[in-house]
Design an enzyme around this catalytic site. Structure first.
Site, PDB file in Angstrom:
ATOM      1  N   LYS A  79     -10.577  -1.860  22.604  1.00 12.12           N
ATOM      2  CA  LYS A  79     -11.214  -1.480  21.340  1.00 12.12           C
ATOM      3  C   LYS A  79     -12.731  -1.416  21.517  1.00 12.12           C
ATOM      4  CE  LYS A  79     -11.391  -3.038  16.482  1.00 12.12           C
ATOM      5  NZ  LYS A  79     -10.881  -4.050  15.530  1.00 12.12           N
ATOM      6  N   SER A 155      -8.713  -2.511  11.650  1.00 12.89           N
ATOM      7  CA  SER A 155      -9.657  -1.606  12.287  1.00 12.89           C
ATOM      8  C   SER A 155      -9.313  -1.249  13.723  1.00 12.89           C
ATOM      9  CB  SER A 155     -11.054  -2.232  12.255  1.00 12.89           C
ATOM     10  OG  SER A 155     -11.059  -3.458  12.979  1.00 12.89           O
ATOM     11  N   SER A 179      -6.745  -6.933  11.333  1.00 15.01           N
ATOM     12  CA  SER A 179      -7.006  -5.689  12.062  1.00 15.01           C
ATOM     13  C   SER A 179      -6.246  -5.522  13.364  1.00 15.01           C
ATOM     14  CB  SER A 179      -8.512  -5.562  12.345  1.00 15.01           C
ATOM     15  OG  SER A 179      -9.212  -5.331  11.155  1.00 15.01           O
TER      16      SER A 179
END
Length: 470
Positions: A79, A155, A179
């Site tokens: 990420k 996210s 997330s």
């Protein structure tokens, strides 16, 4: 052509048998990205050259008898709020410092690399891991492989969509209010928010420093356990870690047998929500029945102070995010995305007294939850009330209406999301399993037992045909 294994665990077996090479596996994942990523918006940056070099090195080491463990030669995405030595960490924002952690790995990435993982690139996130997708900014709009008109969750959007579609076999996500678990549920994969303080967070752009976790996202629980085994353990770079905290071999607990465990089923705060998917109750009940069939004793429980503690999470992290972003917000307000401005800007509205009250609620909730855990070993509920949200209806209210994740960030307990079935429209739904602090192995044990009895985690979205190697 040879069909590639879906899981990291099966791929590791194939690598050691000589049926498959890491270069084969990495090239197949790259080919999937070539075919799908323009649609899915998974990658911010691809590290094809260094990934292939790492794969070739992994193959040479295995051939020479050097085996770094179950991640050796496995493609993993990162990420884009977690630092990698190959390139910048933008947080999917035009407001970033190109020199931050430049040329260095975050400790958790360094651990994966030392275990032989092949780092494939940096993945889509919401800006600084908050807010919602913003078409006004120069970053991909991530889409769900199960239905590209829907959001993959956030996210850790690219992490969830990429694992689901086969662009890599595992990924790092972060979880401040859900997330990791939200995109895991929406994309039909496995995601673990481990105990707070078990994995070092240095080299990760902060959102809520008292709530943030870096967790593994994979197809199976066994894969997530293999990743956490490598990721966990004390690092002096992270002051939030208890001194001397250690991980363990989380795969050793995966026996498929839940005999002797008592699992609390939480319906009061999870079922009956207006607008929930019509099939949620039946699918959840079927999942609980599988846990019982694996040997667990099932009892009904109610999580204490559920609404208050969940609200504390959603009040706490904007304050902590505002503290981090304040210097740039003042100077570059318009450069932040509209959703990011709205969410982080709320952090300026709470006083120090408000923040202190939030922390008190969290402490009270944790004490009450600890008491509940004296009578049960694990607690289960749905991860979300619905499947993935359509972009036509995605807003902050629709997101908050479906989440059952934020409570567990305030208390810091280990919490896992695994696929438990599908809506009538074919979208995945998630089962959330939570345990006592540092009982991560037990949480994995229950999730793995469930996956041994079901096949939801092995289902592929239609656009992600099984990857093949020459």
């Amino acid at each position: 052509m040879t069909e590639l294994p879906l899981t990291m665990t099966d791929a590791a077996t194939a690598l050691r048998s000589g049926e498959l090479t890491s270069v084969d596996l990495t090239e197949a994942c790259m080919a999937a990205a070539d075919r799908l990523d323009e649609t899915l918006g998974v990658y911010i940056a691809r590290y094809d050259e260094t990934a292939l070099a790492a794969a070739a090195e992994a193959d040479a080491e295995l051939a020479a008898g050097t085996d770094r463990g179950p991640l050796h030669g496995i493609p993993i995405g990162i990420k884009d709020i977690i630092a990698c030595q190959e390139g910048e960490t933008t947080g999917n924002s035009v407001v970033y410092d190109a020199n931050w952690y430049a040329g260095a790995d975050a400790p958790v990435v360094a651990r994966l690399r030392a275990a032989g993982a092949v780092i494939t690139g940096k993945l889509t996130t919401m800006e600084y891991a908050c807010g919602l997708p913003d078409p006004d900014k120069p970053y991909p709009i991530p889409r769900n492989p199960w239905d590209t008109t829907t959001w993959p969750g956030g996210s850790s959007s690219g992490s969830g969509a990429g694992v689901s579609a086969g662009l890599f076999l595992g990924a790092l996500g972060t979880d401040t209010g859900g997330s990791v678990r939200l995109p895991a549920a929406f994309c039909g994969i496995t995601g673990m928010k481990q105990t707070y303080g078990l994995v070092p967070k240095a080299g990760c752009l902060p959102l809520g420093v008292t709530l943030d976790h870096i967790g593994p996202m994979t197809r199976s629980v066994a894969d997530a356990a293999a990743m956490l085994t490598v990721m966990a353990g004390f690092d002096p770079s992270d002051p939030s870690m208890p001194p001397g905290v250690t991980g363990e071999d989380y795969g050793a607990a995966l026996t498929g047998d839940l005999s002797g465990l008592t699992i609390g089923v939480e319906r009061a705060n999870h079922l009956g929500r207006p607008g929930a998917d019509p099939g949620l109750v039946e699918i959840f009940d079927a999942a609980v029945a599988e846990l019982a069939a694996a040997g667990a004793t099932i009892v009904e429980v109610e999580i204490p102070l559920y609404a208050e503690v969940a609200a504390a999470t959603m009040l706490c992290w904007p304050v902590e995010a505002f503290v981090f972003h304040q210097p740039w917000l003042a100077e570059r307000w318009e450069d932040y995305g509209r959703w990011t401005r709205a969410v982080i800007g709320n952090g300026a509205l709470l006083t120090a007294a408000d923040y202190d009250q939030v922390l008190k609620v969290r402490r009270l909730g944790k004490a009450a939850l600890d008491e509940l855990f004296t009578s049960v070993d694990l607690i289960v509920g749905p991860t979300c009330a619905t499947g993935a949200i359509s972009y036509d209806t995605l807003n902050w209210d629709s997101l908050m209406h479906t989440l059952f994740t934020p409570y567990w960030n305030s208390v810091g307990n280990p919490t896992l999301s695994v696929p438990m079935g599908f809506t009538a429209g074919g979208l995945p739904l998630g089962l959330q399993i939570s345990g006592k602090p540092f009982a991560d192995a037990l949480v994995f044990k229950a999730g793995d037992a469930y996956q041994r009895r079901t096949g939801h985690h092995l289902a592929l979205p239609a656009l992600a045909s099984p990857a093949v190697a020459p």
